[in-house]
Design a protein around this motif. Structure first.
Motif: not given
Ligand code: SF4
Length: 246
Positions: A115-123
């Protein structure tokens, strides 16, 4: 300097976030397991001189320190730990502040905080994820004596999200305790989830609870077996110990 993985040798600025919820037998940074009260910032590139600031250090101060260390001349900024995805809001803020200034943003993670990765993966530009094996890794607080279930399902879900980044690779640390089937199951899951990912087999650097490297023939046989499943498998040891960096 990046000391491991497919970008070994590339100039890299490291930002290390405190706290980790795993316990790997070979961990080279157990001082990061708990959040620290202070943070060390290098003051001049390559000089080995540091200033100490109280935590939390403002993002602007980290960016200013990175600029002093010739940020734009580096190939990568690595956000590492500890486990950086225990603080996804900090990873996102760092990536937003540093992206577009030259280096690619490299996220180094234990590969379990989906879930944490999903918050930042686009960055981020690159996700460097571990694939942890139950033979050598525990959650913090788990007993080493009890057999633990494997991490495969969590890693596969994580890799599915990580594959949205421009680049992802998977690293497995191989020790004398590693079981072939653990590695091959990981390879099969990588092949069906993100088949273009590089799989790095990293023979362990002995430290902590691991006293010996795996036999070279065993590592090569494992690589050959994984290569029958995945097209890009590489054996890459850590290079820091070769030139004396801790
Ligand atoms: S995930 Fe990384 S920081 Fe955490 S115990 Fe394992 S090697 Fe150490």
């Amino acid at each position: 300097m990046q000391g491991e993985g497919p970008h070994v040798g590339a100039s890299t600025l490291f930002i290390r976030l405190g706290a980790c919820d795993l316990r790997c037998r070979w961990c080279d940074s157990p001082h990061t397991w708990k959040p620290a009260e202070t943070c060390r910032l290098e003051t001049k590139r390559g000089a080995g001189a540091f200033e100490t600031l109280p935590n939390p250090v403002p993002i602007a101060a980290i960016v200013a320190a990175a600029e002093r260390l010739e940020l734009a001349a580096h190939a990568f900024v690595s956000i590492t730990g500890g486990e950086p995805l225990l603080q996804p809001e900090v990873v996102a803020a760092l990536a937003a502040a540093l992206r577009g200034r030259g280096p690619r943003i490299h996220l180094e993670t234990h590969g379990l905080a989906v879930a944490a990765l999903a918050q930042v993966v686009e960055q981020v530009d690159l996700v460097a994820m571990d694939w942890k094996l139950a033979s050598d890794v525990r959650r913090a607080g788990e007993s080493w004596k009890a057999q633990r279930p494997d991490f495969h399902d969590e890693h596969e879900a994580f890799l599915r999200v990580a594959a949205r980044a421009p680049e992802v690779f998977v690293k497995i640390v191989v020790t004398p305790a590693t079981r072939d089937e653990e590695v091959l199951e990981a390879a099969r899951r990588i092949a069906r989830t993100a088949p273009r990912s590089v799989l790095v087999l990293q023979p362990v650097t002995p430290r902590g609870g691991v006293a010996e490297r795996p036999a070279p023939g065993r590592v090569l046989a494992l690589a050959a077996a994984a290569e029958r499943i995945l097209r890009d498998v590489r054996v890459i040891p850590q290079t820091h110990p070769i030139y004396g960096v801790p």
